[in-house]
Design a protein around this motif. Structure first.
Motif, PDB file in Angstrom:
ATOM      1  N   LEU A  36      42.182  48.245  27.345  1.00 26.75           N
ATOM      2  CA  LEU A  36      43.356  48.343  28.221  1.00 26.75           C
ATOM      3  C   LEU A  36      43.038  48.972  29.568  1.00 26.75           C
ATOM      4  O   LEU A  36      43.885  49.654  30.171  1.00 26.75           O
ATOM      5  N   TYR A  43      44.617  48.501  35.509  1.00 28.06           N
ATOM      6  CA  TYR A  43      46.007  48.764  35.180  1.00 28.06           C
ATOM      7  C   TYR A  43      46.358  50.185  35.619  1.00 28.06           C
ATOM      8  O   TYR A  43      45.538  51.111  35.487  1.00 28.06           O
ATOM      9  N   ARG A  99      49.575  50.614  31.663  1.00 25.22           N
ATOM     10  CA  ARG A  99      48.813  50.820  30.424  1.00 25.22           C
ATOM     11  C   ARG A  99      49.731  51.314  29.310  1.00 25.22           C
ATOM     12  O   ARG A  99      49.578  50.940  28.149  1.00 25.22           O
TER      13      ARG A  99
END
Length: 364
Positions: free
Chosen positions: A18, A44, A49
Motif C-alpha cells: 500500500l 499514496y 492509505r
C-alpha cells in the motif's frame, strides 16, 4: 488482436504494501523484451492509505470498497497521464481480497474508467480467468520473469525473489523456448514478507516501514516463533499456491510479547525463512537469487537471505533490471500478451488446468 511487431505498453502496479502506484513502459512483442522505457511513481497519501487499509479483505459491494476503488482510479489516472506515447495500458488494480478456491479474487479499480479518462486501450482484471479455470490467480509475474531471464542472457536456472507485502519466487530455466513449456517455470507465494512488518511498524511506532532494517538490526529474532509459523499448513502444501495479504492474521499476536526491536527482527527473519523453505520445492538449485520488491532495499533482510538460503543473492539492479518497477513492467508485458491471444499463466505458475490468457479489454 494487435498487429504483429513491437508495442509500446505501459503497465501499473499497486502492491499489497500500500505504498503507492508504480508505472513503467516496456517495448515488447509479447514474447521478448525489446527495451525498457520511462517509469514513474505516485505515492499514496496517508489518508488514501487509510481508505485502502480499511477495505482490505472486503469484496465488491462491501462497505469501503467503492471508496477504495475511487482512490485507486484517481491515483492511477494521475500517474498514467504523465505518459504520452503508450499504445496500451496494463492495469492491475489494488488487491483487496484473494480467495481463489472460495469467493475468487478482488482487485479494486475499473479499467473502463481509465480507458475513458486516458483515451488508451486498457487491459485489466488479469486474474479472474485463471481462477475460473481452477488456478490460484497468482503470481502473474512469472511469464515476465521468463522474458527477463532471456533478456539478461541467463545460462542456468535462476530464481526471482519478490519481497513485497507477500513473498513469492519464480524458478526459471532459460534453456526452454517459451514460458508455458514443461519445466520452464515454477512459481508460488512463499509466505508473509513486508506486509506484517509494515503493519507492526505502523501500529507500534507510527511509521510506514522499518527503513533499512534499522530497528530489526537492533533486535534478536525469536526462532521459536518462526518455527511455529513455518509448521503451519500453508508451508506443507505443494506448489503452485498463493496467499492473500491477510492470510496470517495472528502474526501480530505471536510477537506481542516481544520488544519492538525483537518483533521487527522476528518478522524480518520470518520473511526470509519462508523463502528458504520455498526453495526446497525448486526442481534444481538456482545459480543465484535475483531479488526484487521493497525487501531488497533492506540490508538486514538481504544479509539474512544469503545466510539462510546459502545461495548468492543480488538485487535485480545488478543484472540491469529495475526492482522498483518490475511488477509494473510485468503488467505492460502481459497486456500485450493478452491482446495477442497468448497465455499469461500455466499449471506450473498458478496451478490452472491449462495455459490460459487472462484480462478484460476496455477501449479508449
Amino acid at each position: 488482436m494487435l498487429k504483429s511487431g513491437p508495442v509500446c505498453a505501459l503497465g501499473t502496479m499497486s502492491g499489497t504494501s500500500l505504498d503507492g502506484v508504480d508505472a513503467a513502459v516496456v517495448m515488447t512483442d509479447g514474447h521478448s523484451i525489446l527495451s525498457f522505457g520511462d517509469v514513474a511513481y505516485r505515492p499514496y497519501s496517508e489518508p488514501e492509505r487509510a481508505v485502502l487499509r480499511a477495505a482490505l479483505g472486503r469484496w465488491p459491494g462491501d462497505d469501503g470498497v467503492e471508496a477504495a476503488a475511487e482512490v485507486v482510479e484517481l491515483a492511477h489516472a494521475a500517474v498514467l497521464a504523465r505518459f504520452r506515447d503508450a499504445g496500451l495500458i496494463g492495469f492491475h488494480g489494488q488487491t483487496l481480497a484473494h480467495d481463489p478456491h472460495g469467493r475468487g479474487t478482488h482487485q479494486a479499480g475499473d479499467g473502463r474508467v481509465l480507458a475513458q479518462a486516458l483515451g488508451v486501450p486498457v487491459v485489466w482484471d488479469f486474474r479472474s480467468s485463471d481462477v475460473e479455470m481452477g488456478g490460484q490467480g497468482a503470481p502473474l509475474a512469472p511469464f515476465f520473469h521468463f522474458a527477463c531471464a532471456k533478456w539478461i542472457n541467463a545460462s542456468a536456472p535462476v530464481v526471482f525473489v519478490n519481497l513485497g507485502g507477500v513473498g513469492n519466487i519464480t524458478w526459471v530455466d532459460p534453456a526452454k523456448d517459451r514460458p508455458e513449456a514443461e519445466g520452464a517455470l515454477l512459481a508460488f507465494d512463499t509466505g508473509p514478507a513486508n506486509a506484517p512488518l509494515n503493519d507492526l511498524m505502523q501500529a507500534r511506532c507510527g511509521l510506514a516501514l522499518d527503513e533499512g532494517g534499522e530497528l530489526a538490526a537492533t533486535g534478536v529474532p525469536d526462532e521459536a516463533v518462526i518455527s511455529e509459523v513455518l509448521a503451519g499448513p500453508y508451508f506443507m502444501r505443494i506448489p503452485p499456491k498463493s496467499l492473500d495479504r491477510n492470510d496470517f492474521p495472528d502474526l501480530a499476536n505471536r510477537v506481542a510479547h516481544l520488544s519492538d526491536a525483537d518483533a521487527a527482527a522476528t518478522l524480518t527473519a520470518l520473511a526470509v525463512a519462508a523463502v528458504a523453505r520455498g526453495l526446497e520445492h525448486c526442481p534444481s538449485p538456482p545459480e543465484r537469487l535475483l531479488v526484487t520488491g521493497g525487501g531488497r532495499l533492506n540490508p538486514l533482510m538481504m544479509e539474512m537471505l544469503i545466510e539462510r538460503c546459502g545461495i548468492p543473492a543480488v538485487q535485480v539492479e545488478e543484472v540491469g533490471l529495475n526492482g522498483d518497477m518490475l511488477e509494473a513492467q510485468a503488467f505492460a508485458y502481459l497486456a500485450v500478451r493478452v491482446l495477442r491471444g497468448l497465455p499469461t499463466s500455466c499449471p506450473s505458475t498458478t496451478g490452472v488446468a491449462a495455459a490460459v490468457g487472462g484480462g478484460r479489454v476496455s477501449r479508449g
